[in-house]
Scaffold this active site. Structure first.
Site, PDB file in Angstrom:
ATOM      1  N   HIS A 179       0.804  -1.226   0.000  1.00  0.00           N
ATOM      2  CA  HIS A 179       0.000   0.000   0.000  1.00  0.00           C
ATOM      3  C   HIS A 179       0.834   1.272   0.000  1.00  0.00           C
ATOM      4  O   HIS A 179       0.325   2.351  -0.279  1.00  0.00           O
ATOM      5  CB  HIS A 179      -0.924   0.013   1.226  1.00  0.00           C
ATOM      6  CG  HIS A 179      -2.043  -0.983   1.124  1.00  0.00           C
ATOM      7  ND1 HIS A 179      -3.333  -0.627   0.808  1.00  0.00           N
ATOM      8  CD2 HIS A 179      -2.063  -2.329   1.253  1.00  0.00           C
ATOM      9  CE1 HIS A 179      -4.099  -1.700   0.772  1.00  0.00           C
ATOM     10  NE2 HIS A 179      -3.348  -2.757   1.041  1.00  0.00           N
ATOM     11  N   ASP A 213       3.718   9.395  -0.550  1.00  0.00           N
ATOM     12  CA  ASP A 213       2.527   8.622  -0.192  1.00  0.00           C
ATOM     13  C   ASP A 213       2.315   7.529  -1.225  1.00  0.00           C
ATOM     14  O   ASP A 213       2.506   7.776  -2.422  1.00  0.00           O
ATOM     15  CB  ASP A 213       1.300   9.554  -0.181  1.00  0.00           C
ATOM     16  CG  ASP A 213       0.361   9.248   0.966  1.00  0.00           C
ATOM     17  OD1 ASP A 213       0.247   8.066   1.325  1.00  0.00           O
ATOM     18  OD2 ASP A 213      -0.266  10.193   1.491  1.00  0.00           O
TER      19      ASP A 213
HETATM   20  C1  GDG Z   1      -2.013   3.806   3.451  1.00  0.00           C
HETATM   21  C2  GDG Z   1      -0.954   4.460   2.547  1.00  0.00           C
HETATM   22  C3  GDG Z   1      -2.616   4.464   0.678  1.00  0.00           C
HETATM   23  C4  GDG Z   1      -8.541  10.059   7.953  1.00  0.00           C
HETATM   24  N1  GDG Z   1      -9.028  10.736   9.005  1.00  0.00           N
HETATM   25  C5  GDG Z   1     -10.184  10.198   9.299  1.00  0.00           C
HETATM   26  C6  GDG Z   1     -10.419   9.167   8.396  1.00  0.00           C
HETATM   27  N2  GDG Z   1      -9.410   9.107   7.584  1.00  0.00           N
HETATM   28  C7  GDG Z   1      -9.342   8.187   6.448  1.00  0.00           C
HETATM   29  C8  GDG Z   1      -9.351   8.912   5.144  1.00  0.00           C
HETATM   30  C9  GDG Z   1      -8.739   7.875   4.220  1.00  0.00           C
HETATM   31  C10 GDG Z   1      -7.815   7.108   5.160  1.00  0.00           C
HETATM   32  O1  GDG Z   1      -8.158   7.433   6.493  1.00  0.00           O
HETATM   33  C11 GDG Z   1      -6.367   7.511   4.979  1.00  0.00           C
HETATM   34  O2  GDG Z   1      -5.909   6.953   3.783  1.00  0.00           O
HETATM   35  P1  GDG Z   1      -4.658   7.532   3.027  1.00  0.00           P
HETATM   36  O3  GDG Z   1      -4.572   6.849   1.741  1.00  0.00           O
HETATM   37  O4  GDG Z   1      -4.823   9.010   2.889  1.00  0.00           O
HETATM   38  O5  GDG Z   1      -3.392   7.263   3.954  1.00  0.00           O
HETATM   39  P2  GDG Z   1      -2.817   6.070   4.926  1.00  0.00           P
HETATM   40  O6  GDG Z   1      -3.607   5.917   6.161  1.00  0.00           O
HETATM   41  O7  GDG Z   1      -1.385   6.436   5.156  1.00  0.00           O
HETATM   42  O8  GDG Z   1      -2.932   4.729   4.055  1.00  0.00           O
HETATM   43  C12 GDG Z   1      -1.622   5.312   1.484  1.00  0.00           C
HETATM   44  C13 GDG Z   1      -3.556   3.715   1.607  1.00  0.00           C
HETATM   45  O9  GDG Z   1      -2.835   2.964   2.580  1.00  0.00           O
HETATM   46  C14 GDG Z   1      -4.458   2.746   0.816  1.00  0.00           C
HETATM   47  O10 GDG Z   1      -3.750   1.872   0.034  1.00  0.00           O
HETATM   48  O11 GDG Z   1      -3.381   5.328  -0.137  1.00  0.00           O
HETATM   49  O12 GDG Z   1      -0.650   5.849   0.600  1.00  0.00           O
HETATM   50  O13 GDG Z   1      -0.042   5.243   3.317  1.00  0.00           O
HETATM   51  O14 GDG Z   1      -9.705   6.981   3.734  1.00  0.00           O
HETATM   52  O15 GDG Z   1     -10.650   9.264   4.814  1.00  0.00           O
HETATM   53  N3  GDG Z   1     -11.529   8.413   8.381  1.00  0.00           N
HETATM   54  C15 GDG Z   1     -12.460   8.694   9.335  1.00  0.00           C
HETATM   55  N4  GDG Z   1     -12.288   9.688  10.251  1.00  0.00           N
HETATM   56  C16 GDG Z   1     -11.168  10.469  10.266  1.00  0.00           C
HETATM   57  O16 GDG Z   1     -11.017  11.373  11.090  1.00  0.00           O
HETATM   58  N5  GDG Z   1     -13.577   7.963   9.367  1.00  0.00           N
END
Ligand code: GDG
Length: 477
Positions: A158, A366
């Site tokens: 990921h 990322d």
């Molecule tokens: C890893 C990789 C890759 C955030 N704050 C809240 C909340 N979130 C959710 C967001 C989003 C998720 O968390 C974060 O996803 P990201 O992709 O931005 O980042 P990582 O957590 O680092 O994820 C990344 C991912 O895996 C998938 O393959 O894209 O590069 O590092 O969905 O919305 N969700 C809720 N409340 C919050 O306050 N419910």
């Protein structure tokens, strides 16, 4: 009809609460896949116990079975906080200087992977497809192969896969590369990641290309392919349109008045570039003083990995930067940056994305960054906002109609904010339409289906490759 089983393994397992919709990223992604397949989802329960059971606890939820194991506190320290999050995570995000390697942590990482494999081996049936997720579990296939599992095994990475010279800085990196060919399929987020991993295999292990995406490493053949993860586009669109309200929403709307909203949503992680982003916003306010009092930047940053020292340091840095900027540029009745560290529901996030004129997504690195995609999906078609996106997010390979920026360049980010706030309705519309089209093409259910299809196909490829490599061996002799 006999349904083939899909066995998913990830560090944490999201066991659904009765009546509630699937919660986070992977749970949503797998939801669709588990409709088409019988499912087993295996991983850490998230709990620590002094004497964890050798066999996992099984929880049946209709078509999906969940199997979870506890860890000892030493396991959590060495495998999770230690090797996965203090050595691998920084290296994979190009932060060699932050990577803290310890042999004890690495041994703990291997130990947990081995104990997961031996607990899982009893549960795997001959026809199952096995799908491993993320950097906590890279050696799992190797451990499963060692105990005789011959099923197709796929791995999805990921986070970014760095350039060979960066990955090579990690002690033990060659050993980690050696386990990669025990997978039939390795999925990564971008072509850049796929190219980096393939080059490492060629340079370090002498792997030979059969095709661009297919490599022979010794007697094994592995396919490395970019399969970018998507989001539940429809889910976000629906959530963003709802009219019910919460305290945060009401307060945000009331506090905004006629001001424009800029939003950032990230786990509190140094890879996300939060202090750098705040400084770019500061630069914007300094360069465009007429904008003071006219915009508010809301940063939501739920605390994560708080037991890892680098995260405590980051938290202090963010608070310091925030205090300095709000102190020096704020005015009575206007706080430039609102910063919250609690977690909000996806429904609230979707509404906030829609309220925001600008989505500020500027990670230093990322894998993908789902927030960028969620922001686009949540926009109001009648008046869409603008996405500012780091060139170092995997999402930038797909969302080329965002305003793409280098997060290290504060002036560039500041000017992108100015551009976004003043962009014509026509330009906003054209950019948004183009990005939405891409989101639909890589919707999360398609992502899971694409990975599973390639994994299922790999069985035939594997059988063929074994035959061909055996023939080659006997010809060489
Ligand atoms: C890893 C990789 C890759 C955030 N704050 C809240 C909340 N979130 C959710 C967001 C989003 C998720 O968390 C974060 O996803 P990201 O992709 O931005 O980042 P990582 O957590 O680092 O994820 C990344 C991912 O895996 C998938 O393959 O894209 O590069 O590092 O969905 O919305 N969700 C809720 N409340 C919050 O306050 N419910």
């Amino acid at each position: 009809m006999h349904l083939r089983r899909l066995v998913v393994i990830s560090n944490r397992v999201a066991i659904p609460d009765a009546g509630k919709a699937a919660a986070g990223g992977l749970a949503v992604a797998l939801h669709a896949a588990f409709q088409a397949y019988q499912g087993l989802w295996f991983g850490w329960s998230g709990k620590v116990s002094a004497h964890p059971a050798v066999h996992p606890k099984i929880i049946d939820k209709g078509q999906v079975q969940y199997a979870v194991m506890d860890l000892t506190s030493l396991d959590r320290q060495e495998y999770y906080n230690g090797f996965a999050n203090r050595a691998l995570w920084p290296i994979m995000h190009y932060r060699i200087g932050l990577s803290e390697f310890s042999r004890a942590d690495y041994a703990g990482y291997l130990r947990v992977n081995r104990s997961f494999a031996s607990a899982l081996a009893h549960l795997i049936q001959p026809d199952d497809l096995v799908w491993v997720h993320d950097y906590h579990l890279i050696p799992l296939a190797s451990e499963l192969r060692a105990i005789g599992i011959t099923n197709p095994i796929g791995y999805f990475h990921h986070i970014p896969w760095p350039a060979p010279e960066v990955f090579g800085a990690l002690p033990g990196s060659t050993e980690l590369l050696r386990v990669i060919p025990d997978y039939d399929l390795v999925g990564v987020q971008t072509e850049r990641d796929a190219d980096n991993l393939r080059r490492s295999l060629v340079q370090e292990l002498g792997a030979a290309h059969r095709r661009v995406d297919l490599l022979d490493v010794g007697s094994r053949r592995v396919r490395i392919k970019n399969i970018p993860i998507g989001i539940d586009v429809n889910g976000f669109q629906q959530a963003a349109q709802r009219s019910d309200s919460t305290r945060l929403l009401k307060q945000t709307i009331a506090g905004l008045g006629s001001r424009k909203l800029i939003i950032g949503v990230d786990r509190l992680d140094y890879s996300k570039g939060i202090p750098e982003r705040m400084e770019a916003f500061e630069r914007f306010l300094v360069s465009h003083p007429d904008q003071r009092g006219r915009v508010t930047y809301l940063q939501i940053a739920p605390t994560s990995r708080s037991e890892v020292p680098e995260y405590a340091t980051l938290s202090r840095d963010v608070n310091e930067t925030l205090g300095r900027i709000n102190g020096s540029l704020g005015e009575p009745g206007w706080v430039p940056i609102h910063y919250v560290t609690s977690t909000y529901s996806r429904a609230v996030l979707a509404r906030l994305y829609r309220l925001a004129r600008v989505g500020l997504v500027t990670p230093m690195r990322d894998g993908m960054n789902l927030v960028a995609k969620e922001y686009v999906a949540a926009q109001d078609p009648r008046d869409p906002g603008v996405l500012i996106l780091s060139k170092f997010a995997g999402a930038a390979e797909e969302l080329t109609d965002a305003l793409i920026v280098n997060p290290n360049d504060k002036v560039e980010v500041a000017e992108a904010i100015q551009h976004a706030l003043h962009m014509s309705r026509e330009e906003r519309d054209a950019r948004w339409q183009a990005m939405l089209k891409i989101l639909w093409n890589s919707d999360v259910s398609r992502w899971a289906a694409a990975f599973i299809k390639d994994l299922a196909a790999s069985k035939a490829t594997r059988a063929r490759s074994r035959m061909m490599l055996a023939k080659k061996d006997s010809a060489d002799r």
